[in-house]
Write a protein that holds these residues in place. Structure first.
Motif, PDB file in Angstrom:
ATOM      1  N   PHE A   6     -30.909  -6.074 -15.210  1.00  0.00           N
ATOM      2  CA  PHE A   6     -30.882  -6.654 -15.134  1.00  0.00           C
ATOM      3  C   PHE A   6     -31.769  -7.735 -15.287  1.00  0.00           C
ATOM      4  N   ASP A   7     -33.270  -7.054 -15.153  1.00  0.00           N
ATOM      5  CA  ASP A   7     -34.077  -7.782 -15.372  1.00  0.00           C
ATOM      6  C   ASP A   7     -34.108  -7.714 -17.527  1.00  0.00           C
ATOM      7  N   ILE A   8     -33.435  -7.428 -17.860  1.00  0.00           N
ATOM      8  CA  ILE A   8     -33.901  -7.215 -19.354  1.00  0.00           C
ATOM      9  C   ILE A   8     -32.689  -8.109 -20.024  1.00  0.00           C
ATOM     10  N   ASP A   9     -31.696  -8.027 -19.128  1.00  0.00           N
ATOM     11  CA  ASP A   9     -30.786  -8.615 -19.135  1.00  0.00           C
ATOM     12  C   ASP A   9     -31.417 -10.072 -18.935  1.00  0.00           C
ATOM     13  N   ALA A  10     -32.413 -10.271 -18.322  1.00  0.00           N
ATOM     14  CA  ALA A  10     -32.609 -11.737 -17.144  1.00  0.00           C
ATOM     15  C   ALA A  10     -33.364 -12.713 -18.540  1.00  0.00           C
ATOM     16  N   ARG A  11     -34.379 -11.324 -19.198  1.00  0.00           N
ATOM     17  CA  ARG A  11     -35.450 -12.269 -19.810  1.00  0.00           C
ATOM     18  C   ARG A  11     -35.915 -10.997 -21.392  1.00  0.00           C
ATOM     19  N   TYR A  12     -34.676 -10.530 -21.655  1.00  0.00           N
ATOM     20  CA  TYR A  12     -35.787  -9.885 -22.829  1.00  0.00           C
ATOM     21  C   TYR A  12     -34.137  -9.971 -23.972  1.00  0.00           C
TER      22      TYR A  12
ATOM     23  N   ALA B 211     -32.097 -16.202 -18.360  1.00  0.00           N
ATOM     24  CA  ALA B 211     -30.753 -14.843 -18.729  1.00  0.00           C
ATOM     25  C   ALA B 211     -29.435 -16.055 -19.886  1.00  0.00           C
TER      26      ALA B 211
ATOM     27  N   ARG C 247     -36.606  -0.906 -21.942  1.00  0.00           N
ATOM     28  CA  ARG C 247     -37.383  -1.996 -21.410  1.00  0.00           C
ATOM     29  C   ARG C 247     -38.911  -2.066 -22.787  1.00  0.00           C
TER      30      ARG C 247
ATOM     31  N   ALA D 107     -31.903  -1.742 -12.182  1.00  0.00           N
ATOM     32  CA  ALA D 107     -32.555  -2.539 -11.809  1.00  0.00           C
ATOM     33  C   ALA D 107     -33.630  -3.766 -13.146  1.00  0.00           C
ATOM     34  N   ASN D 108     -32.981  -2.506 -13.973  1.00  0.00           N
ATOM     35  CA  ASN D 108     -33.991  -3.159 -15.346  1.00  0.00           C
ATOM     36  C   ASN D 108     -32.813  -3.046 -15.931  1.00  0.00           C
TER      37      ASN D 108
END
Lengths: 229, 229, 229, 229
Positions: free
Chosen positions: B201-207, B30, B168, B198-199
């Motif tokens: 959150f993942d997008i911001d953490a990873r991509y 992130a 995503r 939820a996505n």
């Protein structure tokens, strides 16, 4: 993965999920794909950096590891092609300017270090390729795909970690190429239980059939390897 | 997207999220990537099949559409390269055997039909490419990537739908290639509010960096297009 | 293709070639790969722009066309997957800044124009995909690969034009993915007879087995289509 | 590369070539692309297997090596990103079933062996990536592309061997992505002089500007590195 403190969230997520599953089925998601005729097994990132809970990226994946060991044992008996992955870099240039900023932990993943070595419990054999993948998906920037085609694989079993990153990315890539993708639920893990649950839901709806380890083992035990062309 | 009934879940997800954000920061996720020097705008799948709530895949994306219209207007003023996508097929072979089983709705996405046409509110101009993408990611099986390189783009703004699928997938692909990826939060949507949250959150953490539409507009208004090489 | 004036060159090239073939065999090139079990047929760029000798890019490919018609007829009898390609663009951005400078003729390849339409003698059927490829290789920027995987193809027969560009590029890509690649010599052509000869030599040494149309037809007539999984 | 015995062929090829060049120019090939603003240098397969004339694949590339050394020296002065490649495999599966049959020499390219090591005269520095590429093109099955994007490269200088295989394949890939591609003629070589000449002709017509080493050095000496974003 000690999920206790967040259990209420997960329960709630799952109760909402059942409503959502109907919505997704109506919308034409989450069809069952099933097994093809020539499976291969992928074991994603079961290296010390992820499997050792004292590591920055690590969490307790001991249950996941045991599930993978069980699948590996049968997969070797029936001579499936087996591929392992890890992540490793020699220089900041190999990580990449943008990727290094978003994922600060990658600078510690030095090629050849203990941290990026597979855990010995996997017992990787010399003919089982170890792929150093630079990104979440095992297909990106590697030559996994041509090896799957070489072996006439049509089905990919995806195991390892992390569900919300490398597992999902790998499932999406394999699905994009029209591989049957199967995810044995107890053989994938994540440091974040909500992300694990939410991503298994998405994976099952969009990219892969999420099944049990028991079903995986049962199917593989019945499997007779095709004669290699 | 009528998120009311699930608001408690989302609230809970977010309260858990704040704990998780610390965990992710410690683990080296992130990081902020920020803007590069040459942005392009992607508008993903804003076609009738997704935007019309009476359609099988559809949901109310009217707020998302308004956000995209605001970004499009500025992007055209400052002459960003703009790319639109939809999904369309002529035959079952083009969808693919596995993909057709998992995603039953794709068989209705006939090339040339109203269902796969962009909504007219986008006002696509002839020089703005419309890419028919066969999968979630706008990069898979298309030649978006060579067009981005041709235009010396280093930053990709991703808008449209659905957050948990095509948004995503497109963010992950762009990030894999070391593009700065920015997701204006109100300019992406999903039929499923939990999957949306939820996505993101993942997008911001990873991509990608998830930012506001206001911040996007402010940055673009200050943008002076580089002289094309 | 009127090869007469350059016949001496070609003869000389071939006499040198026999010496070279020994050199290449010693060096470990030009092994025979042979047929796999599930062939598909690719017909590359048999559109008016290339097949009409009055066109800027055109040459007399009437013999090539007759060979392709013969192969198509058998391929349809035994139900091979068949894919056609052409090249077409809507805008300069789709061609790309560098590509447009090197290959000035591409700006005339307008999507939907007669010039980029397949010649009617091919009799393309609706279930046989027509792929608009942006570059020489039929695999670059298209989703041919996932369709081949979907159909469990392991062998690709490459026909059409031009030997020194799109045929070679397509052979190299298919070979890279471990497809058996077969080039029926009289079913590929080029406006330049030396480039045709020189590239067939390289293709056979490095990427594909160059065989006769007669051998191709004989093999396909004996072919029993596998039951689709 | 001792080209004497075949000199007549080459002379004839070149005399035919001048007629062909007019034909190609009329057909809209062989436009000049020129230099972009941010070049990178690729040094392809200058490892013992190719550079040592006593090796099965080897030929006398001493002149090519000297040209590359001259370019490397300037490229390091002006801080270009520099990438080296070799080919290496751990197992037959990594080579692939089809590839191993066509190119029998690959089974001798063992990862970690002297044969696949770069020649020491190149003086590779630790921050200059060494890419193990599984196929002719340096882009196939590697993550070179994302590194070029990371460095905001727009121009690729391709040097090394062999002209008719890895050089051409790499040029085609880089061109496909809209990179400016430049091939310094004396810095690429091939065990086969006819294949060298014929492929330089095709490369210049279709994928890259073939220029002299002198022009390359002159351009690079004037080059001021852009500030990295």
């Amino acid at each position: 993965m000690t999920a206790q403190p967040e259990a209420p969230t997960i329960a709630l997520v799952y109760s909402v999920e059942s409503k959502r599953q109907e919505q997704y089925a109506r919308a034409g998601f989450a069809g069952r794909v099933g097994w093809g005729e020539r499976p291969a097994l992928l074991v994603i990132d079961m290296a010390r950096a992820w499997v050792d809970p004292t590591e920055r990226l690590g969490s307790d994946l001991s249950g996941v590891l045991r599930s993978i060991q069980a699948i590996l044992s049968v997969a070797r008996d029936v001579r499936l092609p087996i591929f392992f992955t890890t992540m490793a870099y020699d220089s900041p240039l190999e990580i990449g300017s943008v990727v290094a900023r978003k994922l600060g932990h990658l600078e510690e993943m030095k090629r050849g270090s203990d941290r990026v070595s597979l855990v010995p419990e996997l017992g990787r054999l010399p003919h089982e390729p170890l792929i150093e993948k630079p990104r979440a998906s095992a297909f990106f920037g590697t030559h996994l795909l041509d090896m799957l085609i070489s072996e006439r694989v049509d089905t990919v079993i995806v195991t390892g970690c992390s569900t919300s990153g490398c597992i999902r990315g790998t499932c999406e890539s394999a699905f994009n190429y029209n591989y049957h993708v199967l995810v044995p639920r107890e053989a994938v893990g994540d440091r974040n239980p909500e992300a694990h649950a939410a991503n298994l839901f998405d994976i099952d709806a969009r990219y892969a059939d999420v099944i049990s380890v028991a079903e995986t083992l049962e199917h593989l035990r019945r499997f007779t390897p095709a004669v290699t062309p």
